[in-house]
Scaffold this active site. Structure first.
Site, PDB file in Angstrom:
ATOM      1  N   ARG A 287      -7.358 -10.014  12.178  1.00 35.03           N
ATOM      2  CA  ARG A 287      -7.322 -10.821  10.949  1.00 35.03           C
ATOM      3  C   ARG A 287      -8.022 -12.155  11.137  1.00 35.03           C
ATOM      4  O   ARG A 287      -7.605 -13.179  10.588  1.00 35.03           O
ATOM      5  CB  ARG A 287      -5.875 -11.032  10.497  1.00 35.03           C
ATOM      6  CG  ARG A 287      -5.173  -9.765  10.135  1.00 35.03           C
ATOM      7  CD  ARG A 287      -3.924  -9.973   9.297  1.00 35.03           C
ATOM      8  NE  ARG A 287      -3.276  -8.694   9.111  1.00 35.03           N
ATOM      9  CZ  ARG A 287      -2.055  -8.382   9.553  1.00 35.03           C
ATOM     10  NH1 ARG A 287      -1.334  -9.288  10.178  1.00 35.03           N
ATOM     11  NH2 ARG A 287      -1.552  -7.188   9.350  1.00 35.03           N
TER      12      ARG A 287
ATOM     13  N   CYS B 121      -8.465 -10.619  17.583  1.00 28.82           N
ATOM     14  CA  CYS B 121      -7.596 -10.551  16.400  1.00 28.82           C
ATOM     15  C   CYS B 121      -8.279  -9.808  15.252  1.00 28.82           C
ATOM     16  O   CYS B 121      -9.428 -10.093  14.913  1.00 28.82           O
ATOM     17  CB  CYS B 121      -7.213 -11.958  15.950  1.00 28.82           C
ATOM     18  SG  CYS B 121      -6.123 -11.934  14.507  1.00 28.82           S
TER      19      CYS B 121
ATOM     20  N   ASP C   8      -5.971   2.982  12.891  1.00 31.82           N
ATOM     21  CA  ASP C   8      -5.676   2.485  11.554  1.00 31.82           C
ATOM     22  C   ASP C   8      -6.972   2.679  10.771  1.00 31.82           C
ATOM     23  O   ASP C   8      -7.962   1.977  11.011  1.00 31.82           O
ATOM     24  CB  ASP C   8      -5.260   1.001  11.626  1.00 31.82           C
ATOM     25  CG  ASP C   8      -4.125   0.697  10.670  1.00 31.82           C
ATOM     26  OD1 ASP C   8      -3.959   1.461   9.702  1.00 31.82           O
ATOM     27  OD2 ASP C   8      -3.417  -0.309  10.889  1.00 31.82           O
TER      28      ASP C   8
ATOM     29  N   CYS D 127      -5.777 -14.817  19.683  1.00 30.02           N
ATOM     30  CA  CYS D 127      -6.301 -13.732  20.509  1.00 30.02           C
ATOM     31  C   CYS D 127      -7.743 -13.467  20.095  1.00 30.02           C
ATOM     32  O   CYS D 127      -8.026 -13.325  18.899  1.00 30.02           O
ATOM     33  CB  CYS D 127      -5.463 -12.474  20.308  1.00 30.02           C
ATOM     34  SG  CYS D 127      -3.693 -12.802  20.358  1.00 30.02           S
TER      35      CYS D 127
ATOM     36  N   CYS E 161      -0.757 -19.068  14.844  1.00 28.24           N
ATOM     37  CA  CYS E 161      -0.226 -18.318  15.982  1.00 28.24           C
ATOM     38  C   CYS E 161      -0.138 -19.283  17.160  1.00 28.24           C
ATOM     39  O   CYS E 161      -0.881 -20.269  17.208  1.00 28.24           O
ATOM     40  CB  CYS E 161      -1.154 -17.176  16.376  1.00 28.24           C
ATOM     41  SG  CYS E 161      -1.453 -16.022  15.037  1.00 28.24           S
TER      42      CYS E 161
ATOM     43  N   ARG F 259       0.828  -1.211   0.000  1.00 25.37           N
ATOM     44  CA  ARG F 259       0.000   0.000   0.000  1.00 25.37           C
ATOM     45  C   ARG F 259       0.860   1.256   0.000  1.00 25.37           C
ATOM     46  O   ARG F 259       0.570   2.220  -0.668  1.00 25.37           O
ATOM     47  CB  ARG F 259      -0.904  -0.013   1.236  1.00 25.37           C
ATOM     48  CG  ARG F 259      -1.652   1.278   1.459  1.00 25.37           C
ATOM     49  CD  ARG F 259      -2.672   1.128   2.557  1.00 25.37           C
ATOM     50  NE  ARG F 259      -3.539   0.007   2.305  1.00 25.37           N
ATOM     51  CZ  ARG F 259      -4.059  -0.777   3.259  1.00 25.37           C
ATOM     52  NH1 ARG F 259      -3.785  -0.566   4.532  1.00 25.37           N
ATOM     53  NH2 ARG F 259      -4.843  -1.781   2.942  1.00 25.37           N
ATOM     54  N   TYR F 260       1.916   1.233   0.781  1.00 23.95           N
ATOM     55  CA  TYR F 260       2.772   2.410   0.916  1.00 23.95           C
ATOM     56  C   TYR F 260       3.929   2.306  -0.076  1.00 23.95           C
ATOM     57  O   TYR F 260       4.321   1.207  -0.463  1.00 23.95           O
ATOM     58  CB  TYR F 260       3.297   2.514   2.348  1.00 23.95           C
ATOM     59  CG  TYR F 260       2.185   2.576   3.366  1.00 23.95           C
ATOM     60  CD1 TYR F 260       1.425   3.731   3.500  1.00 23.95           C
ATOM     61  CD2 TYR F 260       1.886   1.478   4.157  1.00 23.95           C
ATOM     62  CE1 TYR F 260       0.388   3.785   4.415  1.00 23.95           C
ATOM     63  CE2 TYR F 260       0.856   1.524   5.077  1.00 23.95           C
ATOM     64  CZ  TYR F 260       0.109   2.685   5.201  1.00 23.95           C
ATOM     65  OH  TYR F 260      -0.912   2.731   6.098  1.00 23.95           O
TER      66      TYR F 260
ATOM     67  N   ARG G  99       7.314   0.225   1.446  1.00 24.16           N
ATOM     68  CA  ARG G  99       7.285  -0.916   2.368  1.00 24.16           C
ATOM     69  C   ARG G  99       6.096  -1.823   2.069  1.00 24.16           C
ATOM     70  O   ARG G  99       5.085  -1.375   1.532  1.00 24.16           O
ATOM     71  CB  ARG G  99       7.247  -0.461   3.826  1.00 24.16           C
ATOM     72  CG  ARG G  99       6.143   0.508   4.167  1.00 24.16           C
ATOM     73  CD  ARG G  99       6.533   1.320   5.409  1.00 24.16           C
ATOM     74  NE  ARG G  99       5.448   2.186   5.860  1.00 24.16           N
ATOM     75  CZ  ARG G  99       5.211   3.383   5.362  1.00 24.16           C
ATOM     76  NH1 ARG G  99       5.942   3.862   4.374  1.00 24.16           N
ATOM     77  NH2 ARG G  99       4.223   4.132   5.819  1.00 24.16           N
TER      78      ARG G  99
ATOM     79  N   LYS H  64      -2.356   4.648   9.278  1.00 25.41           N
ATOM     80  CA  LYS H  64      -2.407   5.026  10.701  1.00 25.41           C
ATOM     81  C   LYS H  64      -2.537   6.546  10.840  1.00 25.41           C
ATOM     82  O   LYS H  64      -1.754   7.296  10.264  1.00 25.41           O
ATOM     83  CB  LYS H  64      -1.142   4.568  11.415  1.00 25.41           C
ATOM     84  CG  LYS H  64      -1.023   3.073  11.493  1.00 25.41           C
ATOM     85  CD  LYS H  64       0.250   2.660  12.174  1.00 25.41           C
ATOM     86  CE  LYS H  64       0.498   1.186  11.957  1.00 25.41           C
ATOM     87  NZ  LYS H  64       0.817   0.841  10.536  1.00 25.41           N
TER      88      LYS H  64
ATOM     89  N   ASP I 267      -9.694  -2.138  15.907  1.00 23.63           N
ATOM     90  CA  ASP I 267     -10.229  -2.067  14.538  1.00 23.63           C
ATOM     91  C   ASP I 267     -11.713  -2.417  14.492  1.00 23.63           C
ATOM     92  O   ASP I 267     -12.286  -2.918  15.463  1.00 23.63           O
ATOM     93  CB  ASP I 267      -9.469  -3.058  13.642  1.00 23.63           C
ATOM     94  CG  ASP I 267      -8.063  -2.578  13.332  1.00 23.63           C
ATOM     95  OD1 ASP I 267      -7.848  -1.358  13.319  1.00 23.63           O
ATOM     96  OD2 ASP I 267      -7.183  -3.445  13.116  1.00 23.63           O
TER      97      ASP I 267
END
Ligand code: SF4
Length: 388
Positions: free
Chosen positions: A154, A152, A350, A149, A145, A132-133, A136, A357, A313
Protein backbone atom coordinates in the site's frame (compact mmCIF):
# COMPACT_ATOMS: atom_id res chain seq x y z
CA UNK A 1 10.95 -9.17 31.11
CA UNK A 2 13.99 -10.41 29.18
CA UNK A 3 14.73 -13.08 31.84
CA UNK A 4 11.54 -14.93 30.90
CA UNK A 5 9.51 -13.77 33.93
CA UNK A 6 6.45 -11.70 33.08
CA UNK A 7 4.53 -10.43 36.11
CA UNK A 8 1.03 -11.34 34.96
CA UNK A 9 2.02 -14.86 33.96
CA UNK A 10 1.50 -17.98 35.99
CA UNK A 11 4.26 -19.88 34.27
CA UNK A 12 7.93 -19.47 33.49
CA UNK A 13 9.31 -20.25 30.06
CA UNK A 14 12.11 -22.79 30.22
CA UNK A 15 15.62 -21.39 29.64
CA UNK A 16 16.26 -23.87 26.80
CA UNK A 17 13.30 -22.33 24.94
CA UNK A 18 14.30 -18.75 25.68
CA UNK A 19 17.87 -19.25 24.51
CA UNK A 20 16.54 -19.76 20.98
CA UNK A 21 15.20 -16.20 21.06
CA UNK A 22 18.18 -13.86 21.53
CA UNK A 23 17.73 -10.40 23.01
CA UNK A 24 18.37 -7.71 20.36
CA UNK A 25 21.75 -6.02 20.66
CA UNK A 26 21.38 -2.29 21.14
CA UNK A 27 23.95 -1.32 18.53
CA UNK A 28 24.65 2.45 18.75
CA UNK A 29 21.99 2.78 21.46
CA UNK A 30 23.91 0.80 24.10
CA UNK A 31 23.96 3.78 26.48
CA UNK A 32 20.20 4.28 26.32
CA UNK A 33 18.48 3.39 29.60
CA UNK A 34 16.31 0.26 29.84
CA UNK A 35 13.35 2.50 30.60
CA UNK A 36 13.73 4.40 27.34
CA UNK A 37 14.66 1.38 25.21
CA UNK A 38 11.60 -0.54 26.44
CA UNK A 39 9.29 2.42 25.85
CA UNK A 40 7.41 2.33 22.54
CA UNK A 41 7.08 6.11 22.70
CA UNK A 42 10.88 6.48 22.93
CA UNK A 43 11.30 3.98 20.09
CA UNK A 44 8.83 5.93 17.92
CA UNK A 45 10.44 9.27 18.71
CA UNK A 46 13.94 8.02 17.92
CA UNK A 47 13.24 6.32 14.60
CA UNK A 48 15.96 6.36 11.96
CA UNK A 49 14.62 8.61 9.22
CA UNK A 50 17.53 9.98 7.24
CA UNK A 51 20.89 9.01 5.78
CA UNK A 52 22.92 10.69 8.48
CA UNK A 53 21.21 8.66 11.21
CA UNK A 54 21.29 5.48 9.15
CA UNK A 55 25.00 5.90 8.44
CA UNK A 56 25.67 5.66 12.18
CA UNK A 57 23.95 2.25 12.37
CA UNK A 58 25.20 0.51 9.22
CA UNK A 59 28.00 0.92 6.74
CA UNK A 60 25.95 2.39 3.91
CA UNK A 61 26.66 1.36 0.34
CA UNK A 62 26.56 3.81 -2.59
CA UNK A 63 23.49 1.99 -3.87
CA UNK A 64 21.64 2.47 -0.59
CA UNK A 65 22.50 6.18 -0.58
CA UNK A 66 21.26 6.66 -4.14
CA UNK A 67 18.15 4.58 -3.47
CA UNK A 68 17.30 6.67 -0.40
CA UNK A 69 17.69 9.94 -2.32
CA UNK A 70 15.54 8.62 -5.16
CA UNK A 71 12.75 7.12 -3.05
CA UNK A 72 12.31 9.35 -0.01
CA UNK A 73 9.82 11.68 -1.72
CA UNK A 74 7.58 8.75 -2.65
CA UNK A 75 7.82 6.57 0.45
CA UNK A 76 9.36 7.56 3.76
CA UNK A 77 12.13 5.66 5.42
CA UNK A 78 11.47 5.10 9.11
CA UNK A 79 13.08 2.39 11.22
CA UNK A 80 12.67 1.89 14.96
CA UNK A 81 16.00 1.68 16.85
CA UNK A 82 14.98 -1.84 17.92
CA UNK A 83 14.53 -3.06 14.33
CA UNK A 84 17.58 -1.12 13.09
CA UNK A 85 19.68 -2.85 15.74
CA UNK A 86 18.80 -6.21 14.18
CA UNK A 87 20.47 -5.21 10.90
CA UNK A 88 23.92 -6.52 10.00
CA UNK A 89 25.99 -3.32 9.67
CA UNK A 90 28.33 -4.89 7.12
CA UNK A 91 26.05 -7.01 4.95
CA UNK A 92 23.84 -5.12 2.46
CA UNK A 93 21.98 -8.39 1.84
CA UNK A 94 21.04 -8.87 5.49
CA UNK A 95 17.35 -9.94 5.46
CA UNK A 96 16.44 -7.31 8.04
CA UNK A 97 18.27 -4.55 6.21
CA UNK A 98 16.59 -5.47 2.90
CA UNK A 99 13.19 -4.96 4.49
CA UNK A 100 14.01 -1.56 5.98
CA UNK A 101 16.60 0.22 3.81
CA UNK A 102 15.78 1.41 0.25
CA UNK A 103 17.30 -0.38 -2.77
CA UNK A 104 17.57 0.94 -6.33
CA UNK A 105 14.97 -1.62 -7.46
CA UNK A 106 12.33 0.61 -5.85
CA UNK A 107 12.89 3.26 -8.49
CA UNK A 108 12.01 0.88 -11.33
CA UNK A 109 8.34 0.55 -12.29
CA UNK A 110 7.93 -2.68 -14.21
CA UNK A 111 5.37 -2.86 -17.07
CA UNK A 112 3.21 -5.24 -14.99
CA UNK A 113 3.25 -3.05 -11.85
CA UNK A 114 -0.03 -1.53 -10.67
CA UNK A 115 -0.69 1.37 -8.32
CA UNK A 116 -3.54 -0.46 -6.56
CA UNK A 117 -3.13 -4.13 -7.54
CA UNK A 118 -5.84 -5.41 -5.21
CA UNK A 119 -8.34 -2.75 -6.41
CA UNK A 120 -8.94 -1.71 -2.81
CA UNK A 121 -9.89 1.85 -3.78
CA UNK A 122 -12.43 0.61 -6.38
CA UNK A 123 -14.47 -1.27 -3.78
CA UNK A 124 -14.52 1.65 -1.33
CA UNK A 125 -18.08 2.76 -0.57
CA UNK A 126 -16.85 5.40 1.94
CA UNK A 127 -13.26 6.56 2.50
CA UNK A 128 -11.53 4.13 4.84
CA UNK A 129 -13.62 1.01 4.08
CA UNK A 130 -13.04 -1.64 1.42
CA UNK A 131 -16.18 -3.78 1.14
CA UNK A 132 -15.67 -6.56 -1.36
CA UNK A 133 -16.80 -9.76 0.31
CA UNK A 134 -20.37 -10.31 1.52
CA UNK A 135 -19.76 -10.56 5.27
CA UNK A 136 -16.53 -8.71 5.99
CA UNK A 137 -14.79 -5.37 5.43
CA UNK A 138 -11.31 -3.93 5.53
CA UNK A 139 -11.18 -0.86 7.78
CA UNK A 140 -8.25 1.60 7.50
CA UNK A 141 -7.72 3.60 10.68
CA UNK A 142 -4.31 5.19 10.01
CA UNK A 143 -1.65 5.29 7.32
CA UNK A 144 1.22 5.39 9.77
CA UNK A 145 3.43 2.43 10.69
CA UNK A 146 6.24 2.01 13.20
CA UNK A 147 8.51 1.08 10.30
CA UNK A 148 7.91 1.47 6.58
CA UNK A 149 8.57 -1.87 4.90
CA UNK A 150 10.22 -1.43 1.54
CA UNK A 151 7.93 -4.07 -0.01
CA UNK A 152 4.69 -2.51 1.26
CA UNK A 153 1.76 -3.24 -1.02
CA UNK A 154 0.00 0.00 0.00
CA UNK A 155 2.86 2.36 -0.77
CA UNK A 156 0.36 4.53 -2.63
CA UNK A 157 -0.95 5.86 0.67
CA UNK A 158 0.96 4.36 3.61
CA UNK A 159 3.48 6.83 5.10
CA UNK A 160 1.60 9.78 3.54
CA UNK A 161 0.38 11.80 6.55
CA UNK A 162 -2.07 13.67 4.29
CA UNK A 163 -4.02 10.47 3.64
CA UNK A 164 -4.43 9.34 7.27
CA UNK A 165 -7.91 8.82 8.70
CA UNK A 166 -9.25 11.84 10.59
CA UNK A 167 -11.90 11.50 13.29
CA UNK A 168 -14.74 12.28 10.85
CA UNK A 169 -13.56 9.59 8.44
CA UNK A 170 -13.33 7.15 11.31
CA UNK A 171 -16.87 7.92 12.42
CA UNK A 172 -18.17 7.70 8.83
CA UNK A 173 -16.52 4.28 8.52
CA UNK A 174 -18.10 3.12 11.78
CA UNK A 175 -21.47 4.45 10.60
CA UNK A 176 -21.13 2.42 7.38
CA UNK A 177 -20.37 -0.76 9.32
CA UNK A 178 -23.25 -0.03 11.72
CA UNK A 179 -25.66 0.36 8.81
CA UNK A 180 -24.60 -2.82 7.02
CA UNK A 181 -25.97 -5.67 9.08
CA UNK A 182 -24.52 -8.29 6.74
CA UNK A 183 -21.00 -7.48 8.01
CA UNK A 184 -19.91 -9.86 10.76
CA UNK A 185 -16.09 -9.62 10.51
CA UNK A 186 -13.96 -6.44 10.42
CA UNK A 187 -10.28 -6.49 9.44
CA UNK A 188 -8.66 -3.41 10.96
CA UNK A 189 -5.61 -2.60 8.93
CA UNK A 190 -3.62 0.29 7.61
CA UNK A 191 -0.98 1.42 7.89
CA UNK A 192 -0.63 -0.19 11.25
CA UNK A 193 -3.63 0.17 13.58
CA UNK A 194 -1.28 -0.01 16.57
CA UNK A 195 -0.02 3.42 15.52
CA UNK A 196 -3.24 4.64 17.13
CA UNK A 197 -3.24 5.37 20.86
CA UNK A 198 -4.77 2.82 23.23
CA UNK A 199 -7.67 5.23 23.84
CA UNK A 200 -8.41 5.59 20.14
CA UNK A 201 -8.23 1.82 19.61
CA UNK A 202 -10.46 1.29 22.62
CA UNK A 203 -13.00 3.66 21.07
CA UNK A 204 -12.85 1.85 17.70
CA UNK A 205 -13.05 -1.65 19.14
CA UNK A 206 -15.70 -0.65 21.69
CA UNK A 207 -17.83 0.93 18.94
CA UNK A 208 -17.58 -2.25 16.86
CA UNK A 209 -18.29 -4.50 19.83
CA UNK A 210 -21.49 -2.54 20.54
CA UNK A 211 -22.85 -3.49 17.09
CA UNK A 212 -24.83 -6.70 17.53
CA UNK A 213 -24.03 -7.99 14.00
CA UNK A 214 -20.24 -7.75 14.48
CA UNK A 215 -19.03 -11.15 15.63
CA UNK A 216 -15.28 -10.70 15.40
CA UNK A 217 -12.49 -8.39 14.36
CA UNK A 218 -8.91 -8.82 13.35
CA UNK A 219 -6.08 -6.38 13.89
CA UNK A 220 -3.42 -6.48 11.17
CA UNK A 221 -0.19 -5.28 12.76
CA UNK A 222 3.55 -5.60 12.30
CA UNK A 223 4.33 -4.08 15.69
CA UNK A 224 5.37 -7.40 17.26
CA UNK A 225 8.08 -7.50 14.59
CA UNK A 226 9.18 -3.88 14.34
CA UNK A 227 8.13 -2.39 17.68
CA UNK A 228 7.40 -5.17 20.21
CA UNK A 229 7.60 -2.60 23.02
CA UNK A 230 4.15 -1.44 21.85
CA UNK A 231 2.55 -4.59 23.35
CA UNK A 232 2.26 -3.25 26.89
CA UNK A 233 0.17 -4.54 29.78
CA UNK A 234 -2.15 -1.54 29.34
CA UNK A 235 -2.62 -2.39 25.68
CA UNK A 236 -3.42 -6.08 26.23
CA UNK A 237 -5.72 -5.24 29.14
CA UNK A 238 -7.62 -2.91 26.82
CA UNK A 239 -7.92 -5.72 24.23
CA UNK A 240 -9.26 -8.14 26.85
CA UNK A 241 -12.44 -6.06 27.06
CA UNK A 242 -13.30 -6.71 23.43
CA UNK A 243 -12.87 -10.43 22.86
CA UNK A 244 -12.86 -12.34 20.62
CA UNK A 245 -9.85 -10.45 19.22
CA UNK A 246 -7.65 -11.95 16.51
CA UNK A 247 -4.28 -10.48 15.53
CA UNK A 248 -2.63 -11.11 12.19
CA UNK A 249 1.02 -10.23 12.19
CA UNK A 250 3.80 -10.33 9.65
CA UNK A 251 7.11 -12.01 10.50
CA UNK A 252 9.20 -12.69 7.39
CA UNK A 253 12.48 -14.10 8.70
CA UNK A 254 13.73 -16.08 11.74
CA UNK A 255 16.05 -13.19 12.67
CA UNK A 256 12.92 -11.27 13.63
CA UNK A 257 12.11 -13.88 16.30
CA UNK A 258 13.88 -12.17 19.19
CA UNK A 259 13.26 -12.32 22.93
CA UNK A 260 11.42 -8.99 22.66
CA UNK A 261 9.13 -10.37 19.96
CA UNK A 262 8.66 -13.55 22.00
CA UNK A 263 7.57 -11.52 25.03
CA UNK A 264 5.22 -9.37 22.96
CA UNK A 265 3.49 -12.43 21.49
CA UNK A 266 3.35 -14.03 24.90
CA UNK A 267 1.61 -11.01 26.41
CA UNK A 268 -0.97 -11.05 23.66
CA UNK A 269 -1.49 -14.81 23.83
CA UNK A 270 -1.77 -14.69 27.63
CA UNK A 271 -4.51 -12.08 27.17
CA UNK A 272 -6.44 -14.59 25.08
CA UNK A 273 -5.64 -13.15 21.66
CA UNK A 274 -5.33 -15.65 18.80
CA UNK A 275 -2.26 -14.71 16.74
CA UNK A 276 -1.59 -15.74 13.13
CA UNK A 277 1.26 -14.89 10.81
CA UNK A 278 1.03 -13.66 7.23
CA UNK A 279 4.46 -13.95 5.62
CA UNK A 280 5.17 -12.41 2.24
CA UNK A 281 7.45 -14.36 -0.06
CA UNK A 282 10.40 -12.03 -0.72
CA UNK A 283 13.41 -12.64 -2.94
CA UNK A 284 16.66 -12.76 -0.98
CA UNK A 285 14.82 -12.73 2.34
CA UNK A 286 12.78 -15.89 2.71
CA UNK A 287 12.46 -17.59 -0.69
CA UNK A 288 13.94 -20.89 0.43
CA UNK A 289 12.31 -23.77 2.32
CA UNK A 290 14.91 -23.95 5.11
CA UNK A 291 14.35 -20.32 6.14
CA UNK A 292 10.57 -20.67 6.07
CA UNK A 293 10.63 -23.90 8.08
CA UNK A 294 12.85 -22.32 10.73
CA UNK A 295 10.62 -19.26 10.86
CA UNK A 296 7.45 -21.32 11.23
CA UNK A 297 8.94 -23.50 13.96
CA UNK A 298 9.95 -20.40 15.91
CA UNK A 299 6.53 -18.82 15.40
CA UNK A 300 4.80 -21.86 16.85
CA UNK A 301 7.07 -21.66 19.89
CA UNK A 302 5.95 -18.03 20.16
CA UNK A 303 2.29 -19.21 20.07
CA UNK A 304 1.79 -17.73 16.61
CA UNK A 305 0.12 -19.89 13.95
CA UNK A 306 1.68 -19.62 10.44
CA UNK A 307 -1.43 -18.74 8.42
CA UNK A 308 -0.52 -17.44 4.96
CA UNK A 309 2.43 -17.21 2.63
CA UNK A 310 1.54 -14.44 0.21
CA UNK A 311 2.96 -14.24 -3.25
CA UNK A 312 4.37 -10.68 -3.52
CA UNK A 313 1.75 -8.33 -5.04
CA UNK A 314 2.17 -6.38 -8.28
CA UNK A 315 2.50 -3.04 -6.45
CA UNK A 316 4.73 -0.42 -8.00
CA UNK A 317 8.44 -0.44 -7.24
CA UNK A 318 8.66 -3.82 -5.54
CA UNK A 319 9.41 -6.08 -8.52
CA UNK A 320 12.93 -6.70 -7.15
CA UNK A 321 11.30 -8.57 -4.24
CA UNK A 322 9.13 -10.84 -6.39
CA UNK A 323 9.80 -14.55 -6.83
CA UNK A 324 8.36 -17.10 -9.22
CA UNK A 325 5.27 -19.07 -8.27
CA UNK A 326 7.38 -22.25 -8.58
CA UNK A 327 9.51 -21.05 -5.67
CA UNK A 328 6.40 -20.73 -3.50
CA UNK A 329 5.18 -24.17 -4.52
CA UNK A 330 8.62 -25.61 -3.80
CA UNK A 331 8.45 -24.21 -0.26
CA UNK A 332 5.09 -25.88 0.37
CA UNK A 333 6.46 -29.12 -1.14
CA UNK A 334 9.28 -29.00 1.43
CA UNK A 335 6.96 -28.29 4.36
CA UNK A 336 3.93 -30.54 3.83
CA UNK A 337 4.67 -33.94 5.34
CA UNK A 338 8.19 -32.99 6.38
CA UNK A 339 7.06 -31.04 9.41
CA UNK A 340 3.99 -30.48 11.63
CA UNK A 341 0.85 -29.57 9.71
CA UNK A 342 0.52 -26.52 11.98
CA UNK A 343 3.77 -25.21 10.46
CA UNK A 344 2.36 -25.38 6.92
CA UNK A 345 0.55 -22.15 5.99
CA UNK A 346 -1.71 -21.58 2.98
CA UNK A 347 0.25 -20.32 -0.02
CA UNK A 348 -1.93 -17.76 -1.81
CA UNK A 349 -1.89 -15.18 -4.56
CA UNK A 350 -4.10 -12.18 -3.87
CA UNK A 351 -5.38 -11.95 -7.43
CA UNK A 352 -4.56 -8.70 -9.25
CA UNK A 353 -7.67 -6.67 -9.99
CA UNK A 354 -9.43 -7.63 -6.76
CA UNK A 355 -10.09 -11.33 -7.38
CA UNK A 356 -9.35 -12.28 -3.77
CA UNK A 357 -6.98 -14.87 -2.35
CA UNK A 358 -6.42 -17.93 -4.51
CA UNK A 359 -4.71 -20.90 -2.81
CA UNK A 360 -1.94 -22.75 -4.62
CA UNK A 361 -0.77 -26.28 -3.88
CA UNK A 362 1.71 -28.67 -5.44
CA UNK A 363 -0.13 -31.33 -7.47
CA UNK A 364 -0.91 -34.26 -5.19
CA UNK A 365 -3.68 -35.68 -7.38
CA UNK A 366 -1.87 -37.87 -9.95
CA UNK A 367 -4.92 -39.03 -11.93
CA UNK A 368 -8.58 -39.92 -11.65
CA UNK A 369 -10.00 -42.82 -13.66
CA UNK A 370 -13.66 -43.53 -13.01
CA UNK A 371 -13.92 -44.06 -9.28
CA UNK A 372 -10.21 -44.71 -8.87
CA UNK A 373 -8.18 -41.75 -7.61
CA UNK A 374 -4.38 -41.94 -7.68
CA UNK A 375 -2.61 -39.69 -5.20
CA UNK A 376 1.00 -39.12 -4.27
CA UNK A 377 2.36 -38.26 -0.85
CA UNK A 378 5.21 -35.95 0.22
CA UNK A 379 7.76 -38.73 -0.54
CA UNK A 380 6.33 -39.05 -4.06
CA UNK A 381 4.92 -42.52 -3.25
CA UNK A 382 1.64 -43.26 -5.01
CA UNK A 383 -1.58 -44.51 -3.40
CA UNK A 384 -5.02 -45.38 -4.70
CA UNK A 385 -8.30 -44.31 -3.19
CA UNK A 386 -11.59 -45.78 -4.38
CA UNK A 387 -14.55 -43.45 -4.35
CA UNK A 388 -17.93 -44.85 -3.28
S1 SF4 B 1 3.64 -2.51 8.45
FE1 SF4 B 1 2.31 -3.23 6.77
S2 SF4 B 1 1.26 -1.37 6.03
FE2 SF4 B 1 3.03 -0.71 7.25
S3 SF4 B 1 4.69 -0.42 5.77
FE3 SF4 B 1 4.86 -2.51 6.58
S4 SF4 B 1 3.73 -3.76 5.11
FE4 SF4 B 1 3.09 -1.62 4.76
Amino acid sequence: MADGKVEHNSYEVKPHILERFPVASRSIWKDVSDKDWNSWIWQQQNRVKNLEQLGKVINLTDEERKAYEGSVEMFNMSITPYYAALMDPNDPNCPIRLQAVPKLGELYISPTDMEDPLAEERDMPVPGITHRYPDRVLFYTTHNCAMYCRFCTRKRKVSDPGSAAQTKQLDDSLAYIRAHKEIRDVVISGGDPLSNSDDRLDYILGSLRDMPHIEMFRLGTRNMVTLPQRITDDFVNMLRKHHPVFVNTHFNHPKECTREAFDACRRLADAGVVISNQMVLLKGINNDPKTVMELNHKLLMMRVRPYYIYQCDLSQGISHFRTTVDEGLNIIEHLRGWTSGLAVPHYVIDAPGGGGKIPLLPQYLVKKEGKKVTLRNFRKQQFEYNEP
